[in-house]
Design an enzyme around this catalytic site. Structure first.
Site, short mmCIF file in Angstrom:
data_model
loop_
_atom_site.label_atom_id
_atom_site.label_comp_id
_atom_site.label_asym_id
_atom_site.label_seq_id
_atom_site.Cartn_x
_atom_site.Cartn_y
_atom_site.Cartn_z
N CYS A 6 -0.52 4.08 2.13
CA CYS A 6 -0.29 3.87 3.57
C CYS A 6 1.14 4.19 3.96
O CYS A 6 1.40 4.84 4.98
CB CYS A 6 -0.60 2.43 3.95
N ASP A 7 2.10 3.71 3.17
CA ASP A 7 3.50 3.72 3.60
C ASP A 7 4.43 4.60 2.77
O ASP A 7 5.61 4.72 3.11
CB ASP A 7 4.03 2.28 3.57
N CYS A 23 0.83 -1.20 0.00
CA CYS A 23 0.00 0.00 0.00
C CYS A 23 0.87 1.25 0.00
O CYS A 23 1.39 1.65 1.05
CB CYS A 23 -0.93 -0.01 1.21
#
Length: 328
Positions: free
Chosen positions: A137-138, A134
């Protein structure tokens, strides 16, 4: 008969948020956490994009906080899986993995989706330590660093574009000699000079130290040659699989298996069954959107329970032409 007003299947931000709201409504929900208690977020280390945590929080800590809050308001949790759901009659009949049978006036499905991985050497070892599924997300952790994105579809190109705005260099590894992505996103990708496309290239192995990824072993599948690419992060972008096996025979799902919900709600095609989080979200797949849809599912469920009536032996609700509950 072991009957509950609301049974929630699945944990994580969607399931726990639904439980918090349902419990505060006084419904005393029963939640089945499944095998991966807390969902995908438990496999994430630093979470710094969830509102309310300016210094970030570990993924495991975030879901544990949600669980504690759900328990505080009266949620009952069983660490079992639901292996079958029978909607032939009402209340619904649910069978758990220990063969225990439960009955539910309403069901909230929050079983999530599982990211697809390649299965290459050390991929799982470095999950959360340089390997991710992701970018949204990261990606923030890879500012001005060099990363790999694996995949040739829309998801991979979207991840590459997102990362190109953060990373110094993005290597896009495409197994075939062409993309599977739509033409419009391919055209968009051309605007990023720091994205290098490697066709006919596959990830073979992840290399690193005791703490983080340091390099990737890649193979040219035309010449069958191996090379080592020093790298800071690897993003696997080959799609997700919704955890809907138990429900596909009773609920409407799309071609991939995601549960279909009425737009703007968490209603499924079966009155009294609701779906929230990544199990029905093909677009956002974030902890915060999962939590938001968990809230929606609990509110939809509460309205369903408040408006139910006995007609011909079945629970039903008044709905309009679009299937949305009315007279709430």
């Amino acid at each position: 008969m072991n009957t509950h007003e609301c049974i929630i299947i699945g944990s994580g931000p969607a399931g726990y948020t639904a439980a918090i709201y349902a419990a505060r409504y006084g419904r005393k929900p029963l939640l089945f956490s499944g095998l991966l208690q807390g969902g995908q977020l438990t496999q994430t280390t630093d979470v710094d994009n969830y509102p309310g945590f300016p210094n970030g929080i570990q993924g495991e800590d975030l879901v544990q906080n949600m669980l504690a809050q759900a328990l505080l308001f009266g949620t009952e949790v069983k660490h079992q899986m639901i292996v079958s759901v029978d909607t032939t009659d009402r209340p619904f009949k649910l069978t758990a993995s220990d063969d225990a049978v439960y009955y539910a006036e309403s069901v909230i499905i929050a079983t999530g989706a599982t990211a697809k991985y390649l299965g290459v050497t050390n991929e799982q070892k470095y999950l959360g330590m340089g390997v991710s599924a992701c970018a949204t997300c990261d990606g923030y952790f890879y500012r001005n660093k060099e990363v790999i994105v694996v995949g040739g579809g829309d998801t991979a190109l979207e991840e590459a574009i997102f990362l190109a705005n953060l990373a110094s260099k993005v290597h896009l590894l495409v197994r075939k000699d062409h993309f599977r992505a739509s033409a419009i996103i391919q055209d968009h990708l051309k605007g990023y000079s720091n994205v290098e496309i490697h066709y006919n290239t596959e990830l073979e192995e992840v290399l690193g130290n005791d703490q983080f990824v340091e390099a990737a072993v890649v193979r040219d599948n035309v010449n069958n040659t191996i090379s080592i690419m020093p790298i800071d992060g690897i993003f696997i972008a080959i799609g997700h699989t919704p955890n809907t096996e138990v429900f596909q025979s009773i609920l409407e799902v799309d071609d991939i298996g995601y549960i279909k919900t009425i737009p703007g709600s968490t209603y499924t095609n079966v009155p009294g069954i609701f779906a929230c989080g990544d199990v029905q979200d093909t677009k956002y797949r974030q902890a915060i959107t999962a939590a938001g849809s968990g809230c929606m599912a609990a509110i939809d469920t509460e309205r369903f329970l408040n408006n139910r009536a006995i007609k011909n032996g079945f629970y039903c609700v008044e709905v309009d032409s679009n299937g949305i509950t009315v007279n709430q």
